[in-house]
Design an enzyme around this catalytic site. Structure first.
Site, PDB file in Angstrom:
ATOM      1  N   HIS A 144      12.397   6.694 -13.322  1.00  0.00           N
ATOM      2  CA  HIS A 144      12.856   8.066 -13.549  1.00  0.00           C
ATOM      3  C   HIS A 144      14.159   8.127 -14.352  1.00  0.00           C
ATOM      4  CE1 HIS A 144       9.799   9.683 -10.989  1.00  0.00           C
ATOM      5  NE2 HIS A 144      10.275   9.130  -9.889  1.00  0.00           N
ATOM      6  N   ASP A 165       2.850   4.136  -9.875  1.00  0.00           N
ATOM      7  CA  ASP A 165       3.620   4.852  -8.876  1.00  0.00           C
ATOM      8  C   ASP A 165       3.011   6.247  -8.684  1.00  0.00           C
ATOM      9  OD1 ASP A 165       6.671   4.577  -7.644  1.00  0.00           O
ATOM     10  OD2 ASP A 165       6.117   6.661  -8.030  1.00  0.00           O
ATOM     11  N   HIS A 201       4.580   8.918  -8.538  1.00  0.00           N
ATOM     12  CA  HIS A 201       5.372   9.865  -9.318  1.00  0.00           C
ATOM     13  C   HIS A 201       5.375   9.443 -10.785  1.00  0.00           C
ATOM     14  CE1 HIS A 201       6.879   9.997  -5.171  1.00  0.00           C
ATOM     15  NE2 HIS A 201       7.135  11.274  -5.399  1.00  0.00           N
ATOM     16  N   ASP A 238       4.021   4.095  -3.459  1.00  0.00           N
ATOM     17  CA  ASP A 238       4.144   5.330  -2.693  1.00  0.00           C
ATOM     18  C   ASP A 238       2.881   6.190  -2.758  1.00  0.00           C
ATOM     19  OD1 ASP A 238       4.647   5.733  -5.365  1.00  0.00           O
ATOM     20  OD2 ASP A 238       6.533   6.803  -5.081  1.00  0.00           O
TER      21      ASP A 238
END
Length: 334
Positions: A150, A186, A188, A270
């Protein structure tokens, strides 16, 4: 703003430890020093030191006993500045607290050990890239904490300070790679990786991720300046079948056409069905199945070269099992 001489000294690289003396290791495991656990955002934080302890347990399993192991050095200033703005790196340096914690944003917290931990995470990514590109290891897994995908060139976000995958890819290009693929599973979307390489035709970025979900990017329509980005969003509740189909139908055909020299994985776990920060329904065998496909592709198209970097996964017990399933496949590379 330019970096001060003091900052350059603080952020300078540690000399990497020599790899085990042999022709090549099939798998290299790169772990941060024990001091990296001092990156502690405090009670209630999701990216807590227990995550790294869980990863260490996964990598201590008997099936990985023969893997080479090495401690991650700090990233050099040059490696960081290949992705991040000088003013941003300086801002992190001067912000690092001597005690307590400092909140830089709603999901970014620094403690006294955070800067060093982030430097070791990025440095491990660079060391892994060198080892794989130079033929000293076929594959490498780096226990990167804090995570990185990120992090923007000028902003920390989503628990991330330095963009480890982007740093690794840029280093690989500077070291002679012609085409690098960053593959992100991931839960995200890796908005920082996407932004870093939006206009870089030598880098392919593909991501499967839950949508809608933080950070709000990753639409199918986001394709990069050269069509070098593939986003394959998943819906809340999607499990292994939808996950595998997204990779099979959207990612692998584009990856085949791109033809990378090196694959860098944003290995986020995740998406596990118990994880508190997402709503996918994946299990360790789903991560294993994808890793098998990625490994087989790498064997066929880029001499087996894979650098895998830890991203998310926020329940330690599930993270341990998922990392073990993923890394066991990398250890089987032959």
């Amino acid at each position: 703003m330019t970096l001060t001489r003091r900052a350059a000294l603080i952020l300078g690289a540690l000399a990497p430890l020599p790899l085990r003396a042999q022709a090549r290791d099939d798998l290299l495991l790169i772990l941060p020093p024990e001091s990296a656990a001092a990156h502690d955002p405090g009670p209630g934080a999701f990216d807590r030191p227990k995550r790294l302890a869980a990863v260490r347990r996964a990598l201590a399993r008997p099936e990985l006993a023969t893997a080479a192991r090495i401690e991650a050095p700090k990233a050099s200033l040059d490696a960081l500045l290949a992705i991040h703005d000088p003013a941003y790196v300086e801002r992190l340096r001067v912000s690092a607290p001597r005690e307590g914690v400092l909140r830089l944003g709603p999901d970014v917290i620094m403690s006294p050990g955070t800067l060093d931990a982030a430097l070791h995470a990025a440095g491990g990514a660079v060391l892994a890239t060198d080892a794989v590109m130079q033929g000293r290891a076929k594959t490498a897994f780096v226990a990167t904490r804090p995570p990185g995908h990120h992090a923007l060139p000028d902003e920390a976000m989503g628990f991330c300070f330095f963009n480890n995958a982007a740093v690794a890819a840029r280093h690989a290009l500077a070291s002679g790679a012609e085409r690098v693929a960053i593959l992100d599973f991931d839960a995200h979307h890796g908005n920082g990786v996407q932004k870093s390489f939006w206009s870089e035709k030598r880098v392919f970025y593909a991501s499967t991720h839950q949508m809608p979900l933080y950070p709000g990017t990753g639409e199918i329509s986001e394709r990069g300046a050269h069509g070098n980005i593939v986003n394959a969003p998943l819906a809340k509740g999607d499990g292994g079948e939808a996950f595998a189909a997204a990779w099979r139908e959207r990612v692998f055909p584009a990856l085949e056409a791109f033809g990378p020299d090196l694959m860098v994985l944003c290995a986020g776990f995740d998406g596990h069905k118990h994880d508190p920060l997402a709503g996918l329904r994946l299990e360790p065998q789903d991560f294993r199945a994808l890793t098998l496909r990625l490994r087989d592709f790498a064997e066929r198209r880029c001499q087996g070269r894979i650098v895998s970097l830890l991203e998310g996964g926020y329940l330690p017990e599930d993270l341990e099992r998922s990392v073990a399933a993923h890394v066991a496949v990398l250890a089987e590379a032959g």
